[in-house]
Design a protein around this motif. Sequence first.
Motif, PDB file in Angstrom:
ATOM      1  N   GLU A   1      42.508  34.521  44.457  1.00 21.30           N
ATOM      2  CA  GLU A   1      41.933  35.746  43.902  1.00 21.30           C
ATOM      3  C   GLU A   1      40.923  36.378  44.853  1.00 21.30           C
ATOM      4  O   GLU A   1      40.867  37.607  44.986  1.00 21.30           O
TER       5      GLU A   1
ATOM      6  N   PHE B   1      41.364  40.176  46.181  1.00 17.79           N
ATOM      7  CA  PHE B   1      40.436  41.210  45.717  1.00 17.79           C
ATOM      8  C   PHE B   1      39.307  41.507  46.689  1.00 17.79           C
ATOM      9  O   PHE B   1      38.845  42.647  46.761  1.00 17.79           O
TER      10      PHE B   1
ATOM     11  N   VAL C   1      39.599  46.781  38.992  1.00 17.56           N
ATOM     12  CA  VAL C   1      40.941  46.199  39.123  1.00 17.56           C
ATOM     13  C   VAL C   1      40.898  44.707  38.817  1.00 17.56           C
ATOM     14  O   VAL C   1      41.777  44.173  38.137  1.00 17.56           O
ATOM     15  N   PHE C   2      39.868  44.044  39.308  1.00 12.04           N
ATOM     16  CA  PHE C   2      39.692  42.609  39.044  1.00 12.04           C
ATOM     17  C   PHE C   2      39.597  42.348  37.544  1.00 12.04           C
ATOM     18  O   PHE C   2      40.233  41.430  37.012  1.00 12.04           O
TER      19      PHE C   2
ATOM     20  N   VAL D   1      43.097  43.003  35.676  1.00 12.68           N
ATOM     21  CA  VAL D   1      44.094  41.945  35.844  1.00 12.68           C
ATOM     22  C   VAL D   1      43.924  40.861  34.781  1.00 12.68           C
ATOM     23  O   VAL D   1      44.900  40.248  34.337  1.00 12.68           O
ATOM     24  N   HIS D   2      42.703  40.641  34.333  1.00 14.29           N
ATOM     25  CA  HIS D   2      42.442  39.608  33.326  1.00 14.29           C
ATOM     26  C   HIS D   2      42.911  40.000  31.933  1.00 14.29           C
ATOM     27  O   HIS D   2      42.885  39.180  31.007  1.00 14.29           O
TER      28      HIS D   2
ATOM     29  N   LEU E   1      45.865  40.394  31.346  1.00 11.37           N
ATOM     30  CA  LEU E   1      47.149  39.715  31.243  1.00 11.37           C
ATOM     31  C   LEU E   1      47.020  38.299  30.680  1.00 11.37           C
ATOM     32  O   LEU E   1      48.031  37.671  30.361  1.00 11.37           O
ATOM     33  N   ASN E   2      45.804  37.789  30.553  1.00 12.69           N
ATOM     34  CA  ASN E   2      45.607  36.423  30.075  1.00 12.69           C
ATOM     35  C   ASN E   2      45.921  36.282  28.593  1.00 12.69           C
ATOM     36  O   ASN E   2      45.916  37.259  27.841  1.00 12.69           O
TER      37      ASN E   2
END
Length: 273
Positions: free
Chosen positions: A119, A123, A147-148, A151-152, A154-155
């Motif tokens: 990661e 990033f 953006v970081f 992406v989370h 999706l968890n």
Amino acid sequence: MRVLQLVAVVAVAFLAGQVVTATQDNVWLLLVTGVVGSVLAMLAYYWVVRLTEKREVIEASAGTAASGLLRGTLLGLALFAAVIGNIAANGGYRVHGLSDEPLAALGLIGFMAAAAVTEELMFRGVLFRHVEKVTGTWLALALSALVFGAVHLLNENASLWGALCVAFAGGGMLTSAYIATRSLWLPIGLHFGWNYAQAAIFSTEVSGNGLKRGLLDSELTGSTWLSGGDFGPEASLSTLMAGVVVTGVFLWLAHRRGNIVPLRRREPSTLVR
């Protein structure tokens, strides 16, 4: 150049993730595959940057690896310990004893190492570094952090509030650590120490990914604002405040060291008569 770097890092991250996922039920295999995957990801980044940019990869210099990783890991462990201590003091975290599988904490060294390295390469090593060349530090910091956080989403147990906390606290803190040092090693260590403390020591949810296999048998209680709820402590106000404060300290250091890149202004075009 940028696309090739991103493709190379994402490809290695994907392969490492698949192997780590496949071995997560075996403590020793998870430990080994995670560490090996981390090393391969760093080598891939080093190789592709040398290939495409024709320069020394000073942000991943082997000479500063040990000190950067150690300082970052200790800082990450201490920061999360302070956050969970504050949550516990306000009744949001309880420990019932040791977990039934304390050895699982060993395997999580590999799991969290692979996550932290891949990661940070994506990033901070690729996204932030290249965007900063175009926009300057401040816009690149904001974009890469958002953006970081996104992406989370999706968890498994993701929430919009949790993703925003990851963006402002996690993305801000990790990116500012890179800006202050211009090295990937400190943010990698910080990322690893923070995540390892969450999962392997205090047995809490990490960014809503459903992973809770640490040394302690524990539970988060109370409101989401206090404990972070299903997303984990990263969605708590304690984490948000800690992340913002640490981000501010790193950015202050970056300013003192002259590491802030200003926004490049376009020169006015000359009219041809």
